[in-house]
Design a protein around this motif. Structure first.
Motif, PDB file in Angstrom:
ATOM      1  N   LEU A 209       0.777  -0.867  -0.232  1.00  0.00           N
ATOM      2  CA  LEU A 209       0.097  -0.247  -0.085  1.00  0.00           C
ATOM      3  C   LEU A 209       0.940   0.884  -0.075  1.00  0.00           C
ATOM      4  O   LEU A 209       1.261   2.413  -0.649  1.00  0.00           O
ATOM      5  N   ALA A 210       1.536   0.872   0.798  1.00  0.00           N
ATOM      6  CA  ALA A 210       2.360   2.275   0.753  1.00  0.00           C
ATOM      7  C   ALA A 210       3.184   2.420  -0.185  1.00  0.00           C
ATOM      8  O   ALA A 210       3.805   3.788  -0.661  1.00  0.00           O
ATOM      9  N   VAL A 211       3.658   1.232  -1.710  1.00  0.00           N
ATOM     10  CA  VAL A 211       3.693   2.027  -2.834  1.00  0.00           C
ATOM     11  C   VAL A 211       3.065   2.489  -3.864  1.00  0.00           C
ATOM     12  O   VAL A 211       3.302   2.528  -4.973  1.00  0.00           O
ATOM     13  N   GLY A 212       2.033   2.248  -3.512  1.00  0.00           N
ATOM     14  CA  GLY A 212       0.680   2.299  -4.570  1.00  0.00           C
ATOM     15  C   GLY A 212      -0.305   1.059  -4.668  1.00  0.00           C
ATOM     16  O   GLY A 212      -1.449   1.645  -5.111  1.00  0.00           O
ATOM     17  N   ALA A 213      -0.618  -0.090  -3.928  1.00  0.00           N
ATOM     18  CA  ALA A 213      -1.006  -0.901  -3.732  1.00  0.00           C
ATOM     19  C   ALA A 213      -2.131  -0.655  -4.000  1.00  0.00           C
ATOM     20  O   ALA A 213      -2.819   0.313  -2.900  1.00  0.00           O
ATOM     21  N   VAL A 214      -3.234  -1.556  -3.416  1.00  0.00           N
ATOM     22  CA  VAL A 214      -5.163  -0.866  -3.523  1.00  0.00           C
ATOM     23  C   VAL A 214      -5.552  -1.554  -2.397  1.00  0.00           C
ATOM     24  O   VAL A 214      -6.855  -1.994  -2.120  1.00  0.00           O
ATOM     25  N   GLY A 215      -4.981  -2.863  -2.709  1.00  0.00           N
ATOM     26  CA  GLY A 215      -5.749  -4.411  -1.802  1.00  0.00           C
ATOM     27  C   GLY A 215      -4.833  -5.361  -1.744  1.00  0.00           C
ATOM     28  O   GLY A 215      -3.304  -5.624  -2.174  1.00  0.00           O
ATOM     29  N   VAL A 216      -5.623  -6.662  -1.707  1.00  0.00           N
ATOM     30  CA  VAL A 216      -4.566  -7.374  -1.056  1.00  0.00           C
ATOM     31  C   VAL A 216      -5.578  -8.956  -1.982  1.00  0.00           C
ATOM     32  O   VAL A 216      -7.276  -8.702  -1.616  1.00  0.00           O
ATOM     33  N   ASP A 236      -5.824   4.055   3.812  1.00  0.00           N
ATOM     34  CA  ASP A 236      -6.500   4.676   2.498  1.00  0.00           C
ATOM     35  C   ASP A 236      -6.571   6.589   4.038  1.00  0.00           C
ATOM     36  O   ASP A 236      -6.184   7.374   2.916  1.00  0.00           O
ATOM     37  N   VAL A 237      -6.750   6.265   4.998  1.00  0.00           N
ATOM     38  CA  VAL A 237      -7.758   7.290   5.311  1.00  0.00           C
ATOM     39  C   VAL A 237      -6.172   8.507   6.423  1.00  0.00           C
ATOM     40  O   VAL A 237      -6.486   9.564   7.014  1.00  0.00           O
ATOM     41  N   GLY A 238      -5.089   7.713   5.997  1.00  0.00           N
ATOM     42  CA  GLY A 238      -3.485   8.280   6.821  1.00  0.00           C
ATOM     43  C   GLY A 238      -3.756   8.365   7.766  1.00  0.00           C
ATOM     44  O   GLY A 238      -2.710   9.015   9.026  1.00  0.00           O
ATOM     45  N   ASP A 239      -4.883   6.917   8.780  1.00  0.00           N
ATOM     46  CA  ASP A 239      -4.026   6.847  10.030  1.00  0.00           C
ATOM     47  C   ASP A 239      -3.236   5.418  10.234  1.00  0.00           C
ATOM     48  O   ASP A 239      -3.837   4.032  10.679  1.00  0.00           O
ATOM     49  N   THR A 240      -1.669   5.340   9.094  1.00  0.00           N
ATOM     50  CA  THR A 240      -0.739   4.429   9.508  1.00  0.00           C
ATOM     51  C   THR A 240      -0.541   3.699  10.527  1.00  0.00           C
ATOM     52  O   THR A 240      -0.595   2.709  10.993  1.00  0.00           O
ATOM     53  N   ALA A 241      -0.588   4.603  12.046  1.00  0.00           N
ATOM     54  CA  ALA A 241      -0.400   3.808  13.304  1.00  0.00           C
ATOM     55  C   ALA A 241      -1.489   2.601  13.269  1.00  0.00           C
ATOM     56  O   ALA A 241      -0.920   1.447  13.789  1.00  0.00           O
ATOM     57  N   THR A 242      -2.448   2.775  13.550  1.00  0.00           N
ATOM     58  CA  THR A 242      -4.077   2.036  13.407  1.00  0.00           C
ATOM     59  C   THR A 242      -3.505   0.795  12.318  1.00  0.00           C
ATOM     60  O   THR A 242      -3.651  -0.138  12.424  1.00  0.00           O
ATOM     61  N   ALA A 243      -3.431   1.462  11.175  1.00  0.00           N
ATOM     62  CA  ALA A 243      -2.822   0.358  10.044  1.00  0.00           C
ATOM     63  C   ALA A 243      -1.533  -1.156  10.549  1.00  0.00           C
ATOM     64  O   ALA A 243      -1.813  -1.563  10.653  1.00  0.00           O
ATOM     65  N   LEU A 244      -0.238  -0.270  11.150  1.00  0.00           N
ATOM     66  CA  LEU A 244       0.170  -0.783  11.714  1.00  0.00           C
ATOM     67  C   LEU A 244      -0.078  -1.888  13.133  1.00  0.00           C
ATOM     68  O   LEU A 244       1.355  -2.590  12.559  1.00  0.00           O
ATOM     69  N   ALA A 245      -0.443  -1.288  13.579  1.00  0.00           N
ATOM     70  CA  ALA A 245      -0.935  -2.156  14.881  1.00  0.00           C
ATOM     71  C   ALA A 245      -2.049  -3.425  14.344  1.00  0.00           C
ATOM     72  O   ALA A 245      -1.573  -4.775  14.740  1.00  0.00           O
ATOM     73  N   LEU A 246      -2.621  -3.058  12.764  1.00  0.00           N
ATOM     74  CA  LEU A 246      -3.289  -4.661  12.853  1.00  0.00           C
ATOM     75  C   LEU A 246      -2.094  -5.478  12.283  1.00  0.00           C
ATOM     76  O   LEU A 246      -2.459  -6.364  12.026  1.00  0.00           O
TER      77      LEU A 246
END
Length: 308
Positions: A209-216, A236-246
């Motif tokens: 996602l960080a290099v432009g992917a859209v999903g899995v 997608d909404v810029g909440d990278t802390a939550t994304a990283l935690a998940l």
């Protein structure tokens, strides 16, 4: 010196198949026959309970090397009839024979599939010119959008960057399932084309996602679909802390599902949940007690324990 904006325009995000797709296993009855009722129940579960935007049927995880062309068509029809009004159904049609792949693509379109997954021809190791001709011929054969499947460790050859950029010029080649494990190559293709990139490796979804992917297009998403979608939506909404935690929490399952061949462990996990799965077909073998115990540990570590 700081800049309030970038001079380069932001690439528009296209998700032709949504955010989360699962490469669905194919349920079999105890005697190894195709279980269409089970396939319908599993497809329903994956869409309604696991939040999948699309399902890939007849992929390698669906044991496509061991199912007949007739079984493949019946499976597509069943899944489309069950969830096709709420989710996209993408049919795996790739083989190492262009003519056979085109036949499967036409059958998938007739059966109601919404898209095609076309893997790199495997074992015969065609040159890039052969890949270009193969994928173009398949894309020309139907009106369906095509997702290329780039998985060199199984196919024996990669789809090189220049080949992908040229294939992106085809109006129906719209996406890539990326299992190359080379985020630099992925970045180059994304920067030079409009292809929608889907991670083909569960654990690389967030980095992709960080290099432009859209999903899995996932395997562990048989169990982690909801949280995987939450991870992507958070990013997608810029909440990278939550994304990283998940990502960190799900990592034991993202990786653990591949301790042996993924289909084997998915079927074991589904059976533990009382969901349709059945045995695997030879040459695969069903999970051992030790493998099931390890899967339980991996699921628990990911916060998604299997029922006892």
């Amino acid at each position: 010196m700081t800049h309030d904006h970038l001079d380069t325009p932001v690439r528009a995000v296209s998700r032709p198949f949504g955010r989360v797709l699962t490469a669905m296993v194919t349920p079999f009855s105890p005697d190894g026959a195709l279980d269409l009722d089970g396939a319908a129940r599993l497809a329903e579960h994956l869409v309604t309970e696991q939040g999948n935007d699309a399902l890939v049927v007849n992929g390698t995880t669906g044991e496509s090397p061991t199912t007949t062309d007739a079984e493949k068509e019946r499976l597509i029809r069943t899944v489309v009839e069950t969830v096709g009004d709420r989710a996209r159904v993408v049919a795996g049609v790739g083989t190492n024979d262009t003519r056979h792949t085109i036949e499967l693509a036409a059958a998938a379109e007739k059966a109601g599939a919404h898209g095609l997954l076309v893997v790199t021809p495997y074992y015969n190791k065609p040159p890039q010119a052969g890949l270009l001709r193969h994928f173009t011929a398949v894309a020309d054969a139907t009106g369906l959008p095509v997702m290329l499947y780039d998985i060199p460790h199984r196919a024996g050859v990669p789809i090189e960057t220049e080949t992908l950029v040229r294939l992106a010029e085809h109006g129906r080649i719209v996406a890539v399932k990326d299992a190359k494990g080379d985020l630099t190559a992925t970045s180059w293709v994304i920067s030079r084309s409009d292809l929608a990139y889907y991670s083909g490796e569960d654990a690389l979804t967030l980095p992709a996602l960080a290099v432009g992917a859209v999903g899995v297009v996932g395997t562990s998403t048989h169990f982690s679909g909801v949280d995987t979608k939450r991870m992507i939506e958070a990013y997608d909404v810029g909440d990278t802390a939550t994304a990283l935690a998940l990502h960190s929490r799900l990592l034991p399952l993202f990786t653990g599902i591949f301790r042996t061949q993924g289909t084997i462990l998915v079927k074991a996990g589904l059976a533990a949940q009382g969901l349709p799965a059945g045995p695997v077909r030879s040459p695969l073998v069903d999970a051992t007690e030790d493998q099931v115990a390890q899967l339980r540990a991996d699921c628990a570590a990911a916060g998604l324990p299997l029922p006892e």
